[in-house]
Design a protein around this motif. Sequence first.
Motif, short mmCIF file in Angstrom:
data_model
loop_
_atom_site.label_atom_id
_atom_site.label_comp_id
_atom_site.label_asym_id
_atom_site.label_seq_id
_atom_site.Cartn_x
_atom_site.Cartn_y
_atom_site.Cartn_z
N PHE A 160 -13.58 4.50 9.80
CA PHE A 160 -12.68 3.96 8.78
C PHE A 160 -11.40 3.43 9.40
O PHE A 160 -10.86 4.01 10.35
N GLY A 161 -10.91 2.34 8.85
CA GLY A 161 -9.57 1.85 9.12
C GLY A 161 -8.97 1.41 7.80
O GLY A 161 -9.62 1.46 6.76
N ILE A 162 -7.72 1.01 7.82
CA ILE A 162 -7.08 0.59 6.57
C ILE A 162 -6.06 -0.50 6.88
O ILE A 162 -5.41 -0.48 7.93
N VAL A 163 -5.96 -1.46 5.95
CA VAL A 163 -4.89 -2.46 6.00
C VAL A 163 -4.29 -2.54 4.61
O VAL A 163 -5.00 -2.80 3.63
N MET A 164 -3.00 -2.29 4.50
CA MET A 164 -2.27 -2.49 3.24
C MET A 164 -1.51 -3.79 3.35
O MET A 164 -0.92 -4.08 4.39
N TYR A 165 -1.53 -4.57 2.27
CA TYR A 165 -0.93 -5.90 2.35
C TYR A 165 -0.08 -6.20 1.13
O TYR A 165 -0.33 -5.69 0.03
N SER A 209 -6.51 11.77 9.69
CA SER A 209 -5.10 12.10 9.92
C SER A 209 -4.26 10.88 10.23
O SER A 209 -3.13 10.73 9.74
N ALA A 210 -4.81 9.96 11.03
CA ALA A 210 -4.07 8.75 11.38
C ALA A 210 -3.84 7.87 10.15
O ALA A 210 -2.75 7.30 9.98
N ILE A 211 -4.86 7.75 9.30
CA ILE A 211 -4.71 6.95 8.09
C ILE A 211 -3.76 7.63 7.11
O ILE A 211 -2.89 6.98 6.50
N ASP A 212 -3.89 8.93 6.95
CA ASP A 212 -3.03 9.68 6.04
C ASP A 212 -1.56 9.53 6.43
O ASP A 212 -0.69 9.39 5.57
N ALA A 213 -1.29 9.53 7.73
CA ALA A 213 0.10 9.45 8.21
C ALA A 213 0.75 8.12 7.83
O ALA A 213 1.97 8.04 7.65
N VAL A 214 -0.05 7.05 7.69
CA VAL A 214 0.48 5.74 7.34
C VAL A 214 0.40 5.50 5.83
O VAL A 214 1.33 4.95 5.22
N TYR A 215 -0.70 5.92 5.23
CA TYR A 215 -0.96 5.60 3.82
C TYR A 215 -0.13 6.46 2.87
O TYR A 215 0.47 5.96 1.90
N THR A 216 -0.06 7.77 3.10
CA THR A 216 0.59 8.67 2.14
C THR A 216 2.06 8.32 1.89
O THR A 216 2.52 8.31 0.74
N PRO A 217 2.87 8.00 2.91
CA PRO A 217 4.28 7.69 2.63
C PRO A 217 4.51 6.26 2.14
O PRO A 217 5.64 5.92 1.77
N ALA A 218 3.49 5.43 2.15
CA ALA A 218 3.67 4.02 1.78
C ALA A 218 3.83 3.86 0.27
O ALA A 218 3.32 4.66 -0.52
N ASN A 219 4.52 2.80 -0.12
CA ASN A 219 4.72 2.48 -1.53
C ASN A 219 4.23 1.07 -1.82
O ASN A 219 4.30 0.19 -0.96
N ALA A 220 3.76 0.87 -3.03
CA ALA A 220 3.32 -0.46 -3.44
C ALA A 220 4.53 -1.30 -3.83
O ALA A 220 5.56 -0.79 -4.25
N GLY A 221 4.40 -2.62 -3.69
CA GLY A 221 5.48 -3.50 -4.09
C GLY A 221 5.21 -4.92 -3.66
O GLY A 221 4.40 -5.17 -2.77
N GLY A 222 5.86 -5.87 -4.31
CA GLY A 222 5.73 -7.27 -3.91
C GLY A 222 4.53 -7.96 -4.51
O GLY A 222 3.94 -7.52 -5.50
N GLY A 223 4.16 -9.09 -3.88
CA GLY A 223 3.09 -9.93 -4.39
C GLY A 223 1.73 -9.57 -3.81
O GLY A 223 1.57 -8.55 -3.14
N THR A 224 0.75 -10.47 -4.06
CA THR A 224 -0.65 -10.18 -3.73
C THR A 224 -1.28 -11.33 -2.96
O THR A 224 -2.15 -12.04 -3.47
N PRO A 225 -0.88 -11.57 -1.73
CA PRO A 225 -1.44 -12.68 -0.95
C PRO A 225 -2.78 -12.31 -0.32
O PRO A 225 -2.92 -12.18 0.90
N THR A 226 -3.79 -12.16 -1.15
CA THR A 226 -5.08 -11.64 -0.69
C THR A 226 -5.72 -12.52 0.37
O THR A 226 -6.16 -12.04 1.42
N GLY A 227 -5.79 -13.82 0.12
CA GLY A 227 -6.43 -14.72 1.07
C GLY A 227 -5.71 -14.75 2.40
O GLY A 227 -6.33 -14.67 3.47
N ASP A 228 -4.39 -14.86 2.36
CA ASP A 228 -3.60 -14.84 3.60
C ASP A 228 -3.84 -13.55 4.37
O ASP A 228 -3.91 -13.55 5.60
N SER A 229 -3.95 -12.44 3.64
CA SER A 229 -4.10 -11.14 4.30
C SER A 229 -5.46 -10.98 4.94
O SER A 229 -5.58 -10.47 6.07
#
Length: 274
Positions: free
Chosen positions: A42-47, A70-90
């Motif tokens: 597993f990996g993760i990208v938040m955009y 653990s590596a994903i939890d360390a980045v994902y858990t403190p993150a917050n949503a916000g902004g727009g949704t540039p799905t294609g660019d991402s």
Amino acid sequence: SGSMSSNEFPPGSGITRWDALRDSLLSMPDGLLFSLQASVRFGIVMYREQTGIAGCPDLESVGCALDNYSAIDAVYTPANAGGGTPTGDSITAVLGMLGTLVSVPADPTIIVLATDGEPDTCEDGDDEVNGRLESIAAVTAAFGMDIRTFVISVGTDVGAAHLQDIANAGLGRGPGDPDAMYWVASDTTGLNAALETIIGGVVGCEITLVGEIDPTMACTGEVRIGGDLLECDGANGWRALDSTHIELLGTACDRLETTGDPVTGRFPCEAVVF
């Protein structure tokens, strides 16, 4: 996007879409990433496209690996949503990052796109028309690189036509082909089911061996799932497909797809091809 943290899932639950998605992936011991981390890289990208942050899309990522909770939890858990949704660019940016995100390129790679709103673009946060076109183009490009995309709408705000277009592009479906499946989750139960269906279908029950065996002597070895011995050529055990592949059967296959318990095999020297 900001709507992930401003909308409840479902309405009146007191749980935001952002928290519901995070819990489906990270809760212990039943979250998807925790339960399957031993068998799925597993990996993760938040955009997002965030005002005041240089560069678009604004990405946070963790590369794919086994035992990556653990590596994903360390980045994902403190993150917050916000902004727009540039799905294609991402997605386009992710395709350019594959060398750092994907640790074993020879293995099947998929994108699970979880989104709760119509896409926009880095150039214009209100341009849903081009946002849709760019998203479809990016998913099409991913399929051209042997990367399938599966899409989940977290909530009901994404248009069905666009979801269908993304789903079809994600599996290389064109005019005249049957429509690919997409998922619309209106609560946590539906979200969990969508994630489990997608990942379970990708994990599959055919396993590539490290090395080669003589298939006629396969049953002289042993295969275990989660430490439990499986019967060779049994209806709920395993069988050799060829010199480099075995397949789990029946309830053993169901267990692998739903729990991701590690599968191990040992074969005597006379069964191994050197």
